[in-house]
Design an enzyme around this catalytic site. Structure first.
Site, PDB file in Angstrom:
ATOM      1  N   ASP A  60       2.782   0.613   5.606  1.00  0.00           N
ATOM      2  CA  ASP A  60       3.095   2.032   5.403  1.00  0.00           C
ATOM      3  C   ASP A  60       2.909   2.769   6.717  1.00  0.00           C
ATOM      4  O   ASP A  60       2.098   2.358   7.564  1.00  0.00           O
ATOM      5  CB  ASP A  60       2.203   2.648   4.327  1.00  0.00           C
ATOM      6  N   GLU A 104       2.826   6.917   8.537  1.00  0.00           N
ATOM      7  CA  GLU A 104       2.884   8.371   8.450  1.00  0.00           C
ATOM      8  C   GLU A 104       3.551   8.857   9.736  1.00  0.00           C
ATOM      9  O   GLU A 104       3.391   8.233  10.799  1.00  0.00           O
ATOM     10  CB  GLU A 104       1.495   8.984   8.288  1.00  0.00           C
ATOM     11  N   GLU A 110       5.038  20.663   7.404  1.00  0.00           N
ATOM     12  CA  GLU A 110       5.144  19.957   6.127  1.00  0.00           C
ATOM     13  C   GLU A 110       4.521  18.562   6.212  1.00  0.00           C
ATOM     14  O   GLU A 110       3.897  18.088   5.269  1.00  0.00           O
ATOM     15  CB  GLU A 110       6.613  19.838   5.704  1.00  0.00           C
ATOM     16  N   HIS A 169      -1.834  11.532   1.864  1.00  0.00           N
ATOM     17  CA  HIS A 169      -1.246  10.234   2.192  1.00  0.00           C
ATOM     18  C   HIS A 169      -1.968   9.641   3.399  1.00  0.00           C
ATOM     19  O   HIS A 169      -2.222  10.328   4.381  1.00  0.00           O
ATOM     20  CB  HIS A 169       0.240  10.393   2.525  1.00  0.00           C
ATOM     21  N   ASP A 209      -2.462   3.728   1.440  1.00  0.00           N
ATOM     22  CA  ASP A 209      -1.227   3.545   0.671  1.00  0.00           C
ATOM     23  C   ASP A 209      -0.758   2.091   0.698  1.00  0.00           C
ATOM     24  O   ASP A 209      -0.225   1.595  -0.295  1.00  0.00           O
ATOM     25  CB  ASP A 209      -0.130   4.458   1.207  1.00  0.00           C
TER      26      ASP A 209
END
Length: 241
Positions: A7, A9, A52, A152, A157
């Protein structure tokens, strides 16, 4: 079978517009068992996060300012994932960002380095059509504890995805799985043995007079309540010779 649950980000949603990876998490599984070998890094993206994005992952520009560049750990990442199956949720997103990072430093794309890439989101949509299939939704549906997921996080994750994947593909309640070929006594097939039934004398139990009378009384009561002959008496009459 070696699998890497992966995963990322990022600073935003589009690597084509210059967004960068800010966190990478990889969890290794071999033969459906977690090995405890993980890879986890934060990166200085050399650009500002979108607001965001920060709301999603909580990694501020100030926090990332002193972190290494992706290029500093790229070889470690390549060595970690090489020849494994990569499993990611919405894999095109993660792979797209990682390919962009690898391209910047002259590495080939991820699919040339690994055995294959599996998208767990595609798997979930096939298994649960018409339902929400985000990682959070799958955790709830498959009873994977995600209470620690307040924001997150790539490594968190990836670990949740490993648990979700196991339950989607095998229905296990835990990652503590015994894949050894040893079977229990109940699982071992036993050879069928022919039995000569003529060797057995089967006893015939004859009803006593009191039992016959009680049975007739029940049938008479049924006849009276139904206004006709019971099915039992009709069948009995049809088989008499």
């Amino acid at each position: 079978m070696r699998q890497i649950f992966l995963d990322t980000e990022t600073t935003g949603l589009s690597h084509e517009s210059g967004d960068r990876v800010v966190e990478l998490g990889c969890v290794e599984m071999v033969n459906r068992r977690l090995t405890g070998r993980n890879l986890h890094h934060y990166f200085n993206p050399q650009r500002a996060n979108h607001e965001e994005a920060v709301r999603v992952h909580g990694l501020t520009d100030a926090f990332l300012a002193d972190k290494p560049l992706f290029s500093a750990v790229a070889q470690e990442f390549v060595d970690f994932v090489r020849d494994a199956e990569i499993i990611a949720h919405n894999a095109n997103f993660d792979v797209g960002f990682l390919d962009a990072e690898l391209k910047r430093i002259g590495h080939p794309p991820l699919k040339q380095l690994v055995d294959k890439v599996t998208d767990s989101l595609v798997m979930a949509r096939e298994q649960f059509p018409g339902k929400a299939n985000s990682l959070d939704a799958l955790c709830r549906r498959l009873e994977v504890d995600n209470t620690s997921r307040t924001v997150h996080g790539a490594l968190l994750d990836a670990g949740l995805l490993a648990e979700v994947y196991i339950r989607m593909t095998r229905g296990q309640n835990s990652l503590v799985i015994d894949d050894s070929p040893v079977q229990s006594e109940q699982q071992v097939e036993q050879p069928l043995i022919a039995v000569d039934l003529t060797a057995f004398v089967l006893p015939v139990l004859v009803a006593e007079d009191e039992e016959i009378a009680a049975h007739e009384a029940v049938l008479s009561g049924l006849d009276k309540s139904s206004g006709g002959k019971t099915l039992w008496r009709s069948i009995g009459a049809s088989v008499q010779v």
